[in-house]
Design an enzyme around this catalytic site. Structure first.
Site, PDB file in Angstrom:
ATOM      1  N   ARG A 146     -38.223 -15.293  -3.576  1.00  0.00           N
ATOM      2  CA  ARG A 146     -37.477 -15.749  -2.374  1.00  0.00           C
ATOM      3  C   ARG A 146     -38.525 -16.652  -1.553  1.00  0.00           C
ATOM      4  O   ARG A 146     -38.123 -17.870  -1.585  1.00  0.00           O
ATOM      5  CB  ARG A 146     -36.740 -15.293  -1.888  1.00  0.00           C
ATOM      6  CG  ARG A 146     -35.830 -15.923  -1.002  1.00  0.00           C
ATOM      7  CD  ARG A 146     -35.196 -14.834   0.145  1.00  0.00           C
ATOM      8  NE  ARG A 146     -34.479 -15.362   0.867  1.00  0.00           N
ATOM      9  CZ  ARG A 146     -32.801 -16.176   0.691  1.00  0.00           C
ATOM     10  NH1 ARG A 146     -32.468 -15.624  -0.187  1.00  0.00           N
ATOM     11  NH2 ARG A 146     -32.667 -16.315   2.107  1.00  0.00           N
ATOM     12  N   TYR A 183     -35.900  -7.828 -13.250  1.00  0.00           N
ATOM     13  CA  TYR A 183     -36.883  -8.904 -13.807  1.00  0.00           C
ATOM     14  C   TYR A 183     -37.602  -9.414 -13.364  1.00  0.00           C
ATOM     15  O   TYR A 183     -38.506  -9.638 -12.501  1.00  0.00           O
ATOM     16  CB  TYR A 183     -35.351  -9.635 -13.422  1.00  0.00           C
ATOM     17  CG  TYR A 183     -34.461  -9.915 -12.159  1.00  0.00           C
ATOM     18  CD1 TYR A 183     -35.703 -10.417 -11.257  1.00  0.00           C
ATOM     19  CD2 TYR A 183     -33.514  -9.123 -11.206  1.00  0.00           C
ATOM     20  CE1 TYR A 183     -35.213 -11.052  -9.989  1.00  0.00           C
ATOM     21  CE2 TYR A 183     -32.486  -8.991 -10.546  1.00  0.00           C
ATOM     22  CZ  TYR A 183     -34.397 -10.261  -9.485  1.00  0.00           C
ATOM     23  OH  TYR A 183     -34.095 -10.854  -7.922  1.00  0.00           O
ATOM     24  N   ASP A 237     -23.897 -17.038   3.252  1.00  0.00           N
ATOM     25  CA  ASP A 237     -23.969 -16.341   4.305  1.00  0.00           C
ATOM     26  C   ASP A 237     -22.908 -15.763   5.954  1.00  0.00           C
ATOM     27  O   ASP A 237     -22.323 -14.998   5.612  1.00  0.00           O
ATOM     28  CB  ASP A 237     -24.885 -15.335   4.417  1.00  0.00           C
ATOM     29  CG  ASP A 237     -24.817 -14.692   2.453  1.00  0.00           C
ATOM     30  OD1 ASP A 237     -24.378 -14.678   1.541  1.00  0.00           O
ATOM     31  OD2 ASP A 237     -25.832 -13.855   2.677  1.00  0.00           O
TER      32      ASP A 237
END
Length: 389
Positions: A101, A207, A285
């Site tokens: 991120r 992942y 969000d």
């Protein structure tokens, strides 16, 4: 330049993507972020085919691919390691970009002109009138804009300004997160794999990120506690290991090489019917948080961003109220469907009453229903404008 001045509150993925898309269309945009520095959050984020299509149109996909994990195969198996017969991923591994991120956020910041992203600016108030919006910050400074976009996350300070109220809702699940250096996983995990284990009451996802240098781990477990919606709340590796005792040996081996973990509360929002006034709107969000079980949180904010950019491209200040109505028309129902699909997927991952074949069939049906590989938010927005021209 179009003459529009747009202020975005929040320098997360959605806010930054909106800023880039608007700037590329000649719109004067500034992004205000309350944090004084962009922290190195130890979290992975997934950009799927629907989000990647947007970044390709913005000329950023090659740069994103360079820092993404290099997955060649996506697998889903039971908690004991049995492959789910008939399962296929929503999009091929080659169309999935798994990212650290903080690295992704820095890439997006670098795509904006210097000075466009202003840190240390916490929005404390905004006053709207027919001429625009005055925005007040905690340091006593103010700015004016034709439009204010709230992209400030699930605990949005902008949401109350549009008269909407949709508090975060827990689904009774929390997650343990962690990043593991690839060198610790030699002989344990193939860094070309994206893997999800599904089991009674919980699931386990791994992942690669950071060009294969790190493995991202997200372990979803039941909870009846209010867990902070944070990527940095400390967790307990021993508790994580105990939660997956008896699971597939590879799951246990991956946990065994971890030296720390973080707890992440899993929340979404009940759908809102609208999230705009005439001069203020929400994105990502702050408007429609979804659970992460389809990897669509970031992708939905990206779809929002490109939709707004297309609608505002040739607009003047007087057009903004009408374009925000169109934005809601295009996004509210889409977001509601994705939220429902994400919740349903999480329940299927944690199911106790379905066979592996039934799980696979129902999960794939969600992917197809939501068009996760083929949905093109930019095309949808352009077609809407053309139909109403």
């Amino acid at each position: 330049m179009s003459g529009l001045r747009i202020a975005i509150v929040g320098a997360g993925i959605g806010g930054l993507t909106a800023g880039i898309a608007l700037h590329r269309r000649g719109i004067d945009v500034t992004i205000y972020e309350k944090a004084r520095e962009l922290r190195e959050l130890g979290a992975g984020v997934v950009i799927g085919a629907n989000g990647a299509r947007v970044y390709d149109s913005l000329g950023l996909l090659d740069s994103i691919a360079a820092i993404a994990g290099k997955s060649s195969t996506v697998t889903m198996q039971t908690w004991q390691g049995q492959a789910l017969p008939g399962y296929r991923p929503p999009y091929p591994a080659t169309e999935t970009y798994s990212l650290h991120r903080a690295e992704f956020q820095n890439l997006l910041v670098a795509a904006m002109p210097p000075g466009t992203v202003r840190l240390g600016h916490e929005c404390v108030a905004a006053v709207e009138d027919e001429r625009g919006v005055r925005i007040d910050f905690a340091d006593g400074s103010t700015t004016h804009a034709d439009l204010l976009i709230g992209a400030d996350g699930i605990h949005s300070a902008i949401q109350p300004l549009v008269g909407a109220k949709s508090a975060p809702v827990s689904e009774g699940i929390m997650a343990y997160r962690g990043l593991i250096p690839a060198e610790r996983l030699d002989g344990i995990y193939d860094m070309g794999l994206w893997s999800l284990w599904v089991g009674p009451g919980q699931s386990f996802l791994t992942y690669p990120v950071s060009d294969g240098a790190l493995l991202n781990l997200v372990a979803f477990v039941p909870t009846d506690l209010d867990v902070e919606e944070s990527w940095s709340a400390p967790g307990d590796v021993a508790a994580l290991a105990a939660a997956y005792d008896g699971w597939d040996r590879q799951v246990q081996d991956v946990i065994a090489v971890m030296d720390r973990t973080f707890r992440w509360g899993i929340y979404d929002r009940e759908p809102m019917q609208g999230w705009s006034t005439d001069r203020i709107t929400l994105l990502g969000d702050s408007a429609h948080a979804v659970t992460p079980h389809l990897g669509q949180g970031a992708n939905q904010s990206v779809e929002d961003a490109i939709t707004l950019a297309v609608l505002l491209e040739n607009s003047c200040a007087a057009d903004i109220p009408a374009q925000l109505r169109r934005y809601e028309e295009l996004r509210v129902e889409r977001n509601r469907q994705v939220r429902e699909g994400a919740r349903e997927a999480g329940q299927l991952y944690r199911s106790t009453g379905l066979s592996p074949e039934q799980q696979a069939d129902r999960i794939v049906a969600i992917y197809d229903r939501l068009e996760l590989r083929t949905y093109d938010a930019e095309r949808v927005a352009r077609e809407t404008l053309a139909a109403r021209a």
